[in-house]
Design a protein around this motif. Structure first.
Motif, PDB file in Angstrom:
ATOM      1  N   TRP A   1      -8.980 -10.322   8.841  1.00  0.00           N
ATOM      2  CA  TRP A   1      -9.793  -9.889   7.695  1.00  0.00           C
ATOM      3  C   TRP A   1      -9.818  -8.368   7.599  1.00  0.00           C
ATOM      4  CZ3 TRP A   1     -14.089  -6.755   7.709  1.00  0.00           C
ATOM      5  CH2 TRP A   1     -14.763  -6.614   6.485  1.00  0.00           C
ATOM      6  N   LEU A   2      -9.992  -7.701   8.744  1.00  0.00           N
ATOM      7  CA  LEU A   2     -10.037  -6.243   8.744  1.00  0.00           C
ATOM      8  C   LEU A   2      -8.691  -5.664   8.310  1.00  0.00           C
ATOM      9  CD1 LEU A   2     -11.467  -3.601   9.315  1.00  0.00           C
ATOM     10  CD2 LEU A   2     -10.910  -3.856  11.746  1.00  0.00           C
ATOM     11  N   LEU A   3      -7.592  -6.253   8.794  1.00  0.00           N
ATOM     12  CA  LEU A   3      -6.263  -5.788   8.395  1.00  0.00           C
ATOM     13  C   LEU A   3      -6.062  -5.930   6.882  1.00  0.00           C
ATOM     14  CD1 LEU A   3      -3.508  -6.916  10.945  1.00  0.00           C
ATOM     15  CD2 LEU A   3      -3.852  -4.643   9.973  1.00  0.00           C
ATOM     16  N   LYS A   4      -6.461  -7.069   6.345  1.00  0.00           N
ATOM     17  CA  LYS A   4      -6.306  -7.300   4.909  1.00  0.00           C
ATOM     18  C   LYS A   4      -7.180  -6.345   4.100  1.00  0.00           C
ATOM     19  CE  LYS A   4      -6.468 -11.714   3.814  1.00  0.00           C
ATOM     20  NZ  LYS A   4      -6.879 -13.139   3.908  1.00  0.00           N
ATOM     21  N   THR A   5      -8.389  -6.083   4.606  1.00  0.00           N
ATOM     22  CA  THR A   5      -9.290  -5.150   3.921  1.00  0.00           C
ATOM     23  C   THR A   5      -8.696  -3.744   3.914  1.00  0.00           C
ATOM     24  OG1 THR A   5     -11.219  -6.464   4.581  1.00  0.00           O
ATOM     25  CG2 THR A   5     -11.615  -4.195   3.900  1.00  0.00           C
ATOM     26  N   LEU A   6      -8.150  -3.329   5.062  1.00  0.00           N
ATOM     27  CA  LEU A   6      -7.517  -2.013   5.149  1.00  0.00           C
ATOM     28  C   LEU A   6      -6.292  -1.945   4.234  1.00  0.00           C
ATOM     29  CD1 LEU A   6      -7.783  -1.438   9.008  1.00  0.00           C
ATOM     30  CD2 LEU A   6      -9.018  -0.186   7.231  1.00  0.00           C
ATOM     31  N   PHE A   7      -5.551  -3.039   4.177  1.00  0.00           N
ATOM     32  CA  PHE A   7      -4.383  -3.079   3.282  1.00  0.00           C
ATOM     33  C   PHE A   7      -4.808  -2.893   1.824  1.00  0.00           C
ATOM     34  CE2 PHE A   7      -1.815  -5.823   0.473  1.00  0.00           C
ATOM     35  CZ  PHE A   7      -0.635  -5.092   0.489  1.00  0.00           C
ATOM     36  N   ASP A   8      -5.908  -3.548   1.447  1.00  0.00           N
ATOM     37  CA  ASP A   8      -6.401  -3.403   0.077  1.00  0.00           C
ATOM     38  C   ASP A   8      -6.767  -1.950  -0.223  1.00  0.00           C
ATOM     39  OD1 ASP A   8      -6.076  -6.102  -0.395  1.00  0.00           O
ATOM     40  OD2 ASP A   8      -8.153  -6.607   0.092  1.00  0.00           O
ATOM     41  N   LEU A   9      -7.207  -1.222   0.815  1.00  0.00           N
ATOM     42  CA  LEU A   9      -7.613   0.164   0.627  1.00  0.00           C
ATOM     43  C   LEU A   9      -6.429   1.120   0.589  1.00  0.00           C
ATOM     44  CD1 LEU A   9     -10.727   0.311   3.007  1.00  0.00           C
ATOM     45  CD2 LEU A   9     -10.737   0.329   0.506  1.00  0.00           C
ATOM     46  N   VAL A  10      -5.423   0.888   1.493  1.00  0.00           N
ATOM     47  CA  VAL A  10      -4.336   1.866   1.637  1.00  0.00           C
ATOM     48  C   VAL A  10      -3.037   1.410   0.972  1.00  0.00           C
ATOM     49  CG1 VAL A  10      -5.320   2.762   3.766  1.00  0.00           C
ATOM     50  CG2 VAL A  10      -3.611   0.932   3.888  1.00  0.00           C
ATOM     51  N   GLY A  11      -2.896   0.120   0.686  1.00  0.00           N
ATOM     52  CA  GLY A  11      -1.734  -0.363  -0.043  1.00  0.00           C
ATOM     53  C   GLY A  11      -0.486  -0.609   0.764  1.00  0.00           C
ATOM     54  N   ASN A  12      -0.545  -0.469   2.093  1.00  0.00           N
ATOM     55  CA  ASN A  12       0.634  -0.723   2.935  1.00  0.00           C
ATOM     56  C   ASN A  12       0.167  -1.278   4.274  1.00  0.00           C
ATOM     57  OD1 ASN A  12       2.610   0.324   5.202  1.00  0.00           O
ATOM     58  ND2 ASN A  12       3.813   0.184   3.318  1.00  0.00           N
ATOM     59  N   PHE A  13       0.805  -2.378   4.726  1.00  0.00           N
ATOM     60  CA  PHE A  13       0.336  -3.005   5.953  1.00  0.00           C
ATOM     61  C   PHE A  13       0.650  -2.166   7.189  1.00  0.00           C
ATOM     62  CE2 PHE A  13      -0.880  -7.151   4.233  1.00  0.00           C
ATOM     63  CZ  PHE A  13      -1.850  -7.523   5.154  1.00  0.00           C
ATOM     64  N   GLY A  14       1.740  -1.386   7.158  1.00  0.00           N
ATOM     65  CA  GLY A  14       2.018  -0.498   8.283  1.00  0.00           C
ATOM     66  C   GLY A  14       0.927   0.544   8.444  1.00  0.00           C
ATOM     67  N   VAL A  15       0.542   1.157   7.331  1.00  0.00           N
ATOM     68  CA  VAL A  15      -0.556   2.125   7.358  1.00  0.00           C
ATOM     69  C   VAL A  15      -1.858   1.424   7.760  1.00  0.00           C
ATOM     70  CG1 VAL A  15      -1.877   3.781   5.994  1.00  0.00           C
ATOM     71  CG2 VAL A  15       0.582   3.536   5.620  1.00  0.00           C
ATOM     72  N   ALA A  16      -2.049   0.177   7.313  1.00  0.00           N
ATOM     73  CA  ALA A  16      -3.256  -0.575   7.681  1.00  0.00           C
ATOM     74  C   ALA A  16      -3.311  -0.817   9.192  1.00  0.00           C
ATOM     75  CB  ALA A  16      -3.288  -1.908   6.933  1.00  0.00           C
ATOM     76  N   ILE A  17      -2.156  -1.099   9.807  1.00  0.00           N
ATOM     77  CA  ILE A  17      -2.116  -1.295  11.261  1.00  0.00           C
ATOM     78  C   ILE A  17      -2.474   0.004  11.978  1.00  0.00           C
ATOM     79  CG2 ILE A  17      -0.557  -1.721  13.213  1.00  0.00           C
ATOM     80  CD1 ILE A  17       0.903  -3.740  11.420  1.00  0.00           C
ATOM     81  N   ILE A  18      -1.973   1.122  11.473  1.00  0.00           N
ATOM     82  CA  ILE A  18      -2.315   2.417  12.073  1.00  0.00           C
ATOM     83  C   ILE A  18      -3.813   2.678  11.951  1.00  0.00           C
ATOM     84  CG2 ILE A  18      -2.006   4.913  11.835  1.00  0.00           C
ATOM     85  CD1 ILE A  18       0.898   4.325  10.972  1.00  0.00           C
ATOM     86  N   CYS A  19      -4.374   2.381  10.776  1.00  0.00           N
ATOM     87  CA  CYS A  19      -5.817   2.564  10.581  1.00  0.00           C
ATOM     88  C   CYS A  19      -6.613   1.645  11.502  1.00  0.00           C
ATOM     89  CB  CYS A  19      -6.186   2.298   9.127  1.00  0.00           C
ATOM     90  SG  CYS A  19      -5.519   3.490   7.943  1.00  0.00           S
ATOM     91  N   LEU A  20      -6.142   0.420  11.645  1.00  0.00           N
ATOM     92  CA  LEU A  20      -6.813  -0.520  12.550  1.00  0.00           C
ATOM     93  C   LEU A  20      -6.810   0.012  13.974  1.00  0.00           C
ATOM     94  CD1 LEU A  20      -8.019  -3.387  13.135  1.00  0.00           C
ATOM     95  CD2 LEU A  20      -5.676  -4.114  13.574  1.00  0.00           C
ATOM     96  N   THR A  21      -5.677   0.553  14.398  1.00  0.00           N
ATOM     97  CA  THR A  21      -5.583   1.108  15.750  1.00  0.00           C
ATOM     98  C   THR A  21      -6.579   2.237  15.943  1.00  0.00           C
ATOM     99  OG1 THR A  21      -3.214   0.635  15.602  1.00  0.00           O
ATOM    100  CG2 THR A  21      -3.959   1.923  17.483  1.00  0.00           C
ATOM    101  N   ILE A  22      -6.685   3.104  14.943  1.00  0.00           N
ATOM    102  CA  ILE A  22      -7.633   4.223  15.025  1.00  0.00           C
ATOM    103  C   ILE A  22      -9.066   3.699  15.131  1.00  0.00           C
ATOM    104  CG2 ILE A  22      -8.585   6.181  13.757  1.00  0.00           C
ATOM    105  CD1 ILE A  22      -5.755   6.576  12.552  1.00  0.00           C
ATOM    106  N   ILE A  23      -9.380   2.654  14.361  1.00  0.00           N
ATOM    107  CA  ILE A  23     -10.730   2.072  14.411  1.00  0.00           C
ATOM    108  C   ILE A  23     -11.008   1.478  15.780  1.00  0.00           C
ATOM    109  CG2 ILE A  23     -12.175   0.206  13.512  1.00  0.00           C
ATOM    110  CD1 ILE A  23     -10.836   0.666  10.783  1.00  0.00           C
TER     111      ILE A  23
END
Length: 585
Positions: free
Chosen positions: A352-374
């Motif tokens: 859910w968090l990955l999908k939410t981040l994807f909705d915000l940043v528009g790319n799943f690779g960037v979403a994974i990086i954001c998830l890692t930072i979180i």
């Protein structure tokens, strides 16, 4: 000399691990000799030849792919078909036999190629990729012939337009199948028999899903491929195609809530009428063909009466949101069509968090990086305590040595004194392990999410076209410029190299004192892991590389806050080096 032998042993064991890992990956992920092309589905092999299964399923034999395309063109050209057109599904129902044997999924492309067609889930009987469903009747102990041609009251099945198929079975018996489809992947079928004769009729409604295993995705310990269902409120992932070949038909214990076949991303499943308890069986038919059967108890339909059973067919993607919505609507444990395992309470929020981040940043690779930072941000206070505890441990090191020397002959007393010292100084010797322990479930959960979640399929990032697949940019063939494919254990991608480099840097930055053998082990470990992790999902490596980079920054910061820890470790390291040099001299 002893250290040299130990180093040689470490190198030998590392090479054995690499070769063993390669053998294991070839066993669990056998790769076809030819690349999988953009054609749709797979072929039954009647000659007994072993079929190569790809990670995500589909045909891998070029001849079977060619034959499939030709067979589809012929079979789907028949005018005796009712077209299906819903928001997520297209295809047709074959009026000969009343078989749902043509289903493609509009939202999913077969490959990452721009001109790729949609994923084909169902193919007609007899094609190399045969996969179909049928709902019908056994009347007075006899199943209708498969050549029976039904009559339709419409030419198109849509969300707003159901279609009814009718067949006059003779002797005053009229059979009806009313198909309705929702906005997702569920087809509801009302199976009715009207008895207009003067005598009772005995009827058994049934449903079946039949398929070839040639199109099955690779069966892995975290991604079941094969027969699946929920029986007695428990999901059953225990049976695979080989079990049906070896042991014969399997009828799981407990009431069947739903049953069918699963691949890593796709599901074809029958759902019986609420409150019913049909017989449910999986069986092998020979020639790599298999069937899931759902047969209701016999019912006597009196003269002049009508009897109706409502069954459902799910033919579509294993989208967790859609599966969970059906489960919330009353379809028991339907979300377990995805084998999340023990950590699903943690994996689903992570998705859910990955999908939410994807909705915000528009790319799943960037979403994974954001998830890692979180994740690292949440764990940073724990890391601070770890370093603080390590600094305290260094400060009391002389007193610990004194206790060890004083009570060297009394281990129990030594332990008690150590514990007393830790309490007095408020030091937790296990604090250094806590971040690593917490990382393990996060890493495994992300591994399963990236591997199982269809949301990750064909998601791109920079040069990577599919984050759920291995990094395609391998070093040894210069990223595809050289005309050869490296063996799997040498197919080292850019992310795997970055993983090795960043892990090596984290070990170099850590000034903890180690003996020479430990130093050699830690020097080799990053490069061993580089080989081991190369075949894993690129998204997982992206997470780990980002985590290592954040670890480097975190270590730099925390050592600046605890200079005494680094100084003490450097001093201890120098002392050990001097002792080693003295021993050699």
């Amino acid at each position: 000399m002893e250290n040299s032998r130990n180093i040689i042993l470490v190198v030998v064991l590392s090479m054995a691990l690499l070769l063993g890992w390669d053998a294991a990956m070839n066993y669990f992920y056998p790769q076809p000799d030819e690349p999988v092309v953009a054609a749709e589905t797979a072929a039954p092999s009647g000659d007994g030849a072993e079929v190569q299964h790809s990670r995500t399923g589909g045909l891998t034999d070029p001849a079977a792919l060619k034959q499939e395309a030709a067979d589809l063109e012929t079979a789907l050209a028949s005018p005796d078909r009712v077209r299906i057109d819903s928001p997520k599904v297209a295809g047709s129902i074959n009026l000969t036999g009343a078989v749902v044997d043509d289903v493609v999924l509009k939202d999913y492309a077969e490959t990452t190629d721009k001109d790729s067609g949609p994923v084909r889930l169902f193919s007609p009987r007899g094609t190399p990729a045969q996969h179909f469903a049928q709902l019908g009747f056994i009347v007075n102990g006899q199943k209708l012939p498969d050549a029976t041609v039904w009559q339709a009251d419409g030419e198109l099945l849509t969300v707003d337009k159901p279609v009814t198929l009718t067949h006059d079975a003779g002797n005053g018996l009229e059979l009806q199948l009313r198909y309705a489809i929702d906005e997702n992947y569920m087809v509801t079928v009302e199976q009715s028999i009207a008895n207009r004769s003067a005598v009772p009729a005995v009827v058994q409604p049934f449903g079946l899903v039949s398929r070839t295993s040639d199109t099955a995705s690779a069966d892995f310990f975290i991604a079941h491929s094969g027969p699946i269902g929920v029986f007695g409120d428990s999901a059953n992932y225990d049976t695979d195609y080989g079990d049906l070949d070896d042991d014969g038909p399997v009828s799981p214990q407990g009431r069947a809530e739903w049953l069918g076949f699963t691949d890593i991303y796709w599901l074809s499943a029958l759902v019986p009428q609420d409150g019913s308890a049909p017989d449910a069986t999986f069986r092998a038919l020979g020639g790599n063909a298999y069937r899931a059967d759902m047969i209701y108890d016999p019912v006597t339909v009196p003269a002049g009466r009508k009897y109706t059973t409502t069954s459902r067919l799910y033919a579509g993607a294993k989208d967790s949101t859609i599966l969970d919505a059906y489960q919330d609507a009353g379809l028991a444990q339907f979300g377990l069509a995805i084998d999340w395992g023990w950590f699903r309470w943690f994996e689903k929020p992570l998705l859910w968090l990955l999908k939410t981040l994807f909705d915000l940043v528009g790319n799943f690779g960037v979403a994974i990086i954001c998830l890692t930072i979180i994740v690292r941000g949440v764990m940073f206070p724990i890391a601070q305590k770890q370093f603080s505890s390590m600094a305290s441990m260094k400060a009391i090191q002389p007193r610990m040595k004194a206790i060890q020397e004083k009570y060297k002959d009394d281990r129990l007393q030594q332990q008690q004194e150590m514990q007393k010292l830790f309490r007095e100084e408020k030091v937790n010797p296990l604090a250094g392990c806590l971040p690593l322990i917490l990382q393990i479930p996060i890493f495994f959960a992300l591994y399963k999410v990236l591997y199982l979640a269809i949301e990750m399929r064909h998601r791109n990032f920079l040069w990577i076209e599919d984050l759920s697949a291995p990094d395609p940019a391998t070093i040894l063939n210069l990223f595809g410029l050289l005309p050869f494919t490296p063996p799997s254990f040498l197919a080292i991608g850019v992310l795997a190299v970055l993983l090795g480099v960043t892990m090596w840097l984290t070990f170099k930055l850590n000034p903890s004192a180690m003996d020479p053998v430990q130093q050699q082990v830690f020097a080799i470990m990053p490069w061993v892991l580089m080989f081991i992790m190369a075949p894993f999902a690129a998204g997982l490596l992206l997470y780990w590389v980002t985590s290592n980079i954040l670890t480097l920054a975190q270590q730099k910061y925390l050592y600046s806050k605890h200079p005494q820890l680094k100084a003490a470790a450097e001093k201890e390291k120098a002392e050990k080096a001097a002792e080693a040099a003295k021993a050699k001299g």
